[in-house]
Design a protein around this motif. Sequence first.
Motif, short mmCIF file in Angstrom:
data_model
loop_
_atom_site.label_atom_id
_atom_site.label_comp_id
_atom_site.label_asym_id
_atom_site.label_seq_id
_atom_site.Cartn_x
_atom_site.Cartn_y
_atom_site.Cartn_z
N ILE B 132 0.82 -1.21 0.00
CA ILE B 132 0.00 0.00 0.00
C ILE B 132 0.86 1.27 0.00
O ILE B 132 0.65 2.17 -0.81
CB ILE B 132 -0.97 -0.01 1.20
N ARG B 133 1.85 1.34 0.89
CA ARG B 133 2.66 2.56 0.96
C ARG B 133 3.43 2.79 -0.34
O ARG B 133 3.58 3.92 -0.80
CB ARG B 133 3.63 2.48 2.15
N LEU B 134 3.90 1.71 -0.92
CA LEU B 134 4.60 1.80 -2.20
C LEU B 134 3.68 2.38 -3.28
O LEU B 134 4.04 3.30 -4.03
CB LEU B 134 5.10 0.39 -2.55
N MET B 135 2.46 1.90 -3.34
CA MET B 135 1.48 2.39 -4.32
C MET B 135 1.10 3.85 -4.04
O MET B 135 0.91 4.64 -4.97
CB MET B 135 0.22 1.52 -4.28
N VAL B 136 0.97 4.20 -2.76
CA VAL B 136 0.62 5.58 -2.40
C VAL B 136 1.74 6.52 -2.81
O VAL B 136 1.49 7.60 -3.38
CB VAL B 136 0.34 5.69 -0.89
N ASP B 137 2.99 6.14 -2.56
CA ASP B 137 4.11 7.02 -2.90
C ASP B 137 4.21 7.22 -4.41
O ASP B 137 4.43 8.34 -4.88
CB ASP B 137 5.42 6.45 -2.34
N ILE B 138 4.06 6.15 -5.16
CA ILE B 138 4.08 6.29 -6.62
C ILE B 138 2.95 7.21 -7.08
O ILE B 138 3.15 8.12 -7.89
CB ILE B 138 3.95 4.90 -7.31
N ALA B 139 1.77 6.99 -6.53
CA ALA B 139 0.59 7.74 -6.97
C ALA B 139 0.71 9.22 -6.65
O ALA B 139 0.37 10.08 -7.47
CB ALA B 139 -0.67 7.17 -6.34
N LYS B 140 1.20 9.55 -5.46
CA LYS B 140 1.29 10.97 -5.08
C LYS B 140 2.33 11.68 -5.94
O LYS B 140 2.14 12.82 -6.36
CB LYS B 140 1.65 11.11 -3.59
N ARG B 141 3.43 10.99 -6.21
CA ARG B 141 4.50 11.59 -7.01
C ARG B 141 4.08 11.75 -8.47
O ARG B 141 4.39 12.74 -9.13
CB ARG B 141 5.74 10.71 -6.91
N ALA B 142 3.33 10.77 -8.96
CA ALA B 142 3.00 10.73 -10.39
C ALA B 142 1.61 11.28 -10.70
O ALA B 142 1.23 11.37 -11.86
CB ALA B 142 3.10 9.30 -10.91
N ASP B 143 0.85 11.63 -9.66
CA ASP B 143 -0.51 12.14 -9.83
C ASP B 143 -1.44 11.09 -10.44
O ASP B 143 -2.18 11.37 -11.39
CB ASP B 143 -0.49 13.42 -10.67
N LEU B 144 -1.41 9.90 -9.89
CA LEU B 144 -2.35 8.85 -10.31
C LEU B 144 -3.57 8.93 -9.40
O LEU B 144 -3.46 8.71 -8.19
CB LEU B 144 -1.69 7.47 -10.18
N PRO B 145 -4.75 9.22 -9.95
CA PRO B 145 -5.91 9.54 -9.10
C PRO B 145 -6.73 8.33 -8.66
O PRO B 145 -7.94 8.28 -8.86
CB PRO B 145 -6.71 10.48 -10.01
#
Lengths: 240, 240
Positions: B132-145
């Motif tokens: 989960i944290r890995l996915m959250v970090d990628i998403a916040k950095r890359a703007d994946l909504p």
Amino acid sequence: MANSTGIQALVFDVFGTVVDWRSGVAREAQAFLNRHAPGLDPFEFADAWRREYSPAMEEVRSGRRPYVRLDVLHRENLVKVLNRLGITGIPEAQIDALNLAWHRLDPWPDAVEALYRLKQRFIIAPLSNGNIRLMVDIAKRADLPWDAILGAEVVRAYKPSPQVYSETVEILGLEPAELCLVAAHNGDLAAARRLGLSTAFVARPTEHGAHQTTDLKAEQAWDFVVDDLLQLAGQLGCTR
Amino acid sequence: MANSTGIQALVFDVFGTVVDWRSGVAREAQAFLNRHAPGLDPFEFADAWRREYSPAMEEVRSGRRPYVRLDVLHRENLVKVLNRLGITGIPEAQIDALNLAWHRLDPWPDAVEALYRLKQRFIIAPLSNGNIRLMVDIAKRADLPWDAILGAEVVRAYKPSPQVYSETVEILGLEPAELCLVAAHNGDLAAARRLGLSTAFVARPTEHGAHQTTDLKAEQAWDFVVDDLLQLAGQLGCTR
């Protein structure tokens, strides 16, 4: 600036803290009640339904029952309340539809703007007893920009069981104090503090209506005590 | 229009399908390799690290090891690869920092715009083996909504174990065919189809570099076969 506090992530109680469940359930039940129980106050109906909430979860918290998601408990509680009110013979599909009332709750007026501000500096997620689909439906309808859906279903336990807080800390890869629980309920915050989390109390004095008697103010010296989520955003350095 | 297909939610493989892990890991490792293994091609290093990925998860899938999150497996794999390359005596903190390479991956050029379009009509979430944290970090950095973070950590199992797909269907409260897996990997889609999910193949012919030999095309008649995620959005009626 935000990190003078060391906080990296904010998790939120949702029912009462972010969304106004009582008005929403009353609104969603209105048409059903007009048909099946004319004259019954929809707010009283919402309160009656909500009164079954904590006892139902207590079955799981106590270990008497394995984890089942809140949508299931809400539906069981609804059947119980309808029976008690003498509202019987309702088709299953209508009960299912009414149970979705909890998926269509409006946020308090400050919530959406505050979450957008906080999201710029922090990981934000619900830490609700609501299940994942329930949280997703509320968020999509209300435009709550969560970074993840955490909470009861992810850890398969109900607040205030300690593992809900401690496993969430672990999932986020944080030290406990780096995670802040935001809640309108002193009991939720007390459980989080026992695990070392940071705590923010937001006053929601009309969650239970005009005559609310509980959680009107902070009962401990929480790390943050605010009147709404915009004020919390400001105190955490998220002013725009 | 989208619902002529009956699909309600789209879940996405992430590494290779949504983000370009190979370029990202190579970029993030460059400075470390310059210092500790000058002359080593960072893409070869990324490939070597990635080759340990599936065998490490297989320990969990086979039941020989209880579930541990991917951040832990990535770190173990990194130590293994460094040892094999004779890169030793690295401080733990530097290994931890390099392990975060996987948290800083760039999306393929079509991904962000496509996800924003798809989000208007569908629930969208990763269904990754990443935690989960890995996915959250990628998403916040890359703007994946994303609307939620689903996948391995939520069900505590690794794809292509069947429960990852079936429990995700249950969490979302859907019929299997109402959930569509989007992936660049035929094996992932085959596992999803066995559980009744809808399937969308997106070609990512350079995931493994210019000389990629696998997953260059759809190996079954998947429900959707597209060249990128914008094309998928178009086929699902999300043109803007």
